[in-house]
Motif scaffolding. Structure first.
Motif, PDB file in Angstrom:
ATOM      1  N   SER A 236      48.154   2.020  21.234  1.00 45.81           N
ATOM      2  CA  SER A 236      48.856   1.296  22.297  1.00 45.81           C
ATOM      3  C   SER A 236      47.967   1.125  23.516  1.00 45.81           C
ATOM      4  O   SER A 236      47.134   1.983  23.817  1.00 45.81           O
ATOM      5  N   VAL A 237      48.188   0.026  24.199  1.00 43.04           N
ATOM      6  CA  VAL A 237      47.446  -0.300  25.412  1.00 43.04           C
ATOM      7  C   VAL A 237      48.373  -1.093  26.327  1.00 43.04           C
ATOM      8  O   VAL A 237      49.279  -1.779  25.856  1.00 43.04           O
ATOM      9  N   ILE A 238      48.175  -0.968  27.619  1.00 44.32           N
ATOM     10  CA  ILE A 238      48.952  -1.751  28.584  1.00 44.32           C
ATOM     11  C   ILE A 238      48.095  -2.937  29.023  1.00 44.32           C
ATOM     12  O   ILE A 238      46.934  -2.761  29.406  1.00 44.32           O
ATOM     13  N   LEU A 239      48.673  -4.130  28.940  1.00 44.74           N
ATOM     14  CA  LEU A 239      47.943  -5.373  29.218  1.00 44.74           C
ATOM     15  C   LEU A 239      48.723  -6.267  30.178  1.00 44.74           C
ATOM     16  O   LEU A 239      49.954  -6.227  30.222  1.00 44.74           O
ATOM     17  N   ALA A 240      47.988  -7.106  30.871  1.00 54.47           N
ATOM     18  CA  ALA A 240      48.592  -8.160  31.688  1.00 54.47           C
ATOM     19  C   ALA A 240      49.024  -9.297  30.763  1.00 54.47           C
ATOM     20  O   ALA A 240      48.405  -9.520  29.714  1.00 54.47           O
ATOM     21  N   TYR A 241      50.061 -10.014  31.159  1.00 51.03           N
ATOM     22  CA  TYR A 241      50.530 -11.147  30.354  1.00 51.03           C
ATOM     23  C   TYR A 241      51.334 -12.113  31.215  1.00 51.03           C
ATOM     24  O   TYR A 241      51.727 -11.799  32.331  1.00 51.03           O
ATOM     25  N   PHE A 242      51.581 -13.283  30.644  1.00 55.25           N
ATOM     26  CA  PHE A 242      52.561 -14.214  31.179  1.00 55.25           C
ATOM     27  C   PHE A 242      53.256 -14.893  30.002  1.00 55.25           C
ATOM     28  O   PHE A 242      52.805 -14.793  28.867  1.00 55.25           O
ATOM     29  N   HIS A 243      54.379 -15.536  30.282  1.00 57.77           N
ATOM     30  CA  HIS A 243      55.140 -16.234  29.244  1.00 57.77           C
ATOM     31  C   HIS A 243      54.639 -17.664  29.109  1.00 57.77           C
ATOM     32  O   HIS A 243      54.340 -18.331  30.101  1.00 57.77           O
ATOM     33  N   ASP A 244      54.595 -18.122  27.886  1.00 58.62           N
ATOM     34  CA  ASP A 244      54.354 -19.534  27.581  1.00 58.62           C
ATOM     35  C   ASP A 244      55.414 -19.914  26.568  1.00 58.62           C
ATOM     36  O   ASP A 244      55.217 -19.748  25.352  1.00 58.62           O
ATOM     37  N   GLY A 245      56.561 -20.348  27.069  1.00 60.34           N
ATOM     38  CA  GLY A 245      57.701 -20.567  26.183  1.00 60.34           C
ATOM     39  C   GLY A 245      58.104 -19.224  25.584  1.00 60.34           C
ATOM     40  O   GLY A 245      58.198 -18.223  26.291  1.00 60.34           O
ATOM     41  N   PRO A 246      58.284 -19.159  24.259  1.00 58.45           N
ATOM     42  CA  PRO A 246      58.677 -17.893  23.634  1.00 58.45           C
ATOM     43  C   PRO A 246      57.500 -16.930  23.427  1.00 58.45           C
ATOM     44  O   PRO A 246      57.701 -15.779  23.045  1.00 58.45           O
ATOM     45  N   ASN A 247      56.290 -17.404  23.689  1.00 55.43           N
ATOM     46  CA  ASN A 247      55.089 -16.600  23.447  1.00 55.43           C
ATOM     47  C   ASN A 247      54.679 -15.795  24.682  1.00 55.43           C
ATOM     48  O   ASN A 247      54.986 -16.165  25.813  1.00 55.43           O
ATOM     49  N   LEU A 248      53.944 -14.725  24.426  1.00 53.59           N
ATOM     50  CA  LEU A 248      53.315 -13.933  25.479  1.00 53.59           C
ATOM     51  C   LEU A 248      51.821 -14.227  25.397  1.00 53.59           C
ATOM     52  O   LEU A 248      51.261 -14.338  24.304  1.00 53.59           O
ATOM     53  N   VAL A 249      51.172 -14.349  26.547  1.00 52.07           N
ATOM     54  CA  VAL A 249      49.752 -14.703  26.588  1.00 52.07           C
ATOM     55  C   VAL A 249      48.992 -13.637  27.360  1.00 52.07           C
ATOM     56  O   VAL A 249      49.378 -13.267  28.468  1.00 52.07           O
ATOM     57  N   THR A 250      47.905 -13.131  26.777  1.00 57.87           N
ATOM     58  CA  THR A 250      47.062 -12.137  27.413  1.00 57.87           C
ATOM     59  C   THR A 250      45.603 -12.505  27.189  1.00 57.87           C
ATOM     60  O   THR A 250      45.304 -13.497  26.515  1.00 57.87           O
ATOM     61  N   LEU A 251      44.690 -11.736  27.767  1.00 56.00           N
ATOM     62  CA  LEU A 251      43.259 -11.979  27.621  1.00 56.00           C
ATOM     63  C   LEU A 251      42.596 -10.779  26.958  1.00 56.00           C
ATOM     64  O   LEU A 251      42.882  -9.637  27.315  1.00 56.00           O
ATOM     65  N   ALA A 252      41.685 -11.037  26.031  1.00 54.94           N
ATOM     66  CA  ALA A 252      40.916  -9.970  25.372  1.00 54.94           C
ATOM     67  C   ALA A 252      39.661  -9.733  26.199  1.00 54.94           C
ATOM     68  O   ALA A 252      38.582 -10.222  25.885  1.00 54.94           O
ATOM     69  N   MET A 253      39.805  -8.954  27.289  1.00 59.12           N
ATOM     70  CA  MET A 253      38.721  -8.862  28.246  1.00 59.12           C
ATOM     71  C   MET A 253      38.055  -7.506  28.378  1.00 59.12           C
ATOM     72  O   MET A 253      36.976  -7.414  28.913  1.00 59.12           O
ATOM     73  N   ASN A 254      38.684  -6.411  27.956  1.00 57.09           N
ATOM     74  CA  ASN A 254      38.064  -5.079  28.011  1.00 57.09           C
ATOM     75  C   ASN A 254      37.522  -4.749  29.402  1.00 57.09           C
ATOM     76  O   ASN A 254      36.402  -4.256  29.548  1.00 57.09           O
TER      77      ASN A 254
END
Length: 156
Positions: A62-80
């Motif tokens: 498990s990891v905690i990530l930033a996100y936002f909604h794009d319709g029903p989807n969640l969007v995050t960045l693979a940035m490490n």
């Protein structure tokens, strides 16, 4: 900071970034999820807890990530943390795309994938609205940064 009051791509030392991640995860664990997650609101991203299956161990990670909604989807960045290597959670998700997320309003099953072409451009532009220093941070990584879409999992 620049004259406009932004960081202009400056990041704290790597040890500090890693310490902040550990403190954030500890707060989440110590408060059984009451602290550490928040929903996106206006021009601010939210945080979620993503759980993937380890590509080598088969254990949940498990990891905690930033996100936002794009319709029903969640969007995050693979940035490490903007470091060079791909984050382990993204490597796990590429190997086994089925995962789960915990949001403030509950848990859901998701299936991860990378955004491509125009979709990547559109979602990157949305991230840029949420973080004015995004492009400056991204230049710290020698390769591109994947925009990861977490779609609701379908029950088969």
């Amino acid at each position: 900071m620049s004259r406009e009051g932004t960081w202009s791509g400056r990041l704290p030392p790597r040890w500090f970034v890693r310490l902040a991640w550990k403190v954030h995860r500890a707060l989440y664990r110590l408060t059984p999820g009451r602290t550490g997650l928040w929903p996106p609101k206006g021009t601010r991203w939210g945080t979620m807890r993503l759980t993937t299956v380890g590509r080598r161990t088969g254990r949940e990670r498990s990891v905690i990530l930033a996100y936002f909604h794009d319709g029903p989807n969640l969007v995050t960045l693979a940035m490490n943390g903007w470091a060079e290597p791909e984050p382990a959670w993204w490597l796990n998700l590429q190997a086994k795309p089925d995962a789960s997320v915990v949001l403030v309003d509950g848990t859901r099953r998701v299936r991860g994938r990378a955004a491509r072409d125009q979709e990547h451009e559109r979602l990157w532009a949305r991230w840029r609205e949420l973080d004015k220093d995004l492009d400056a941070y991204a230049t710290r990584r020698p390769g591109g940064t994947a925009v990861v879409i977490l779609e609701p999992a379908t029950s088969d």
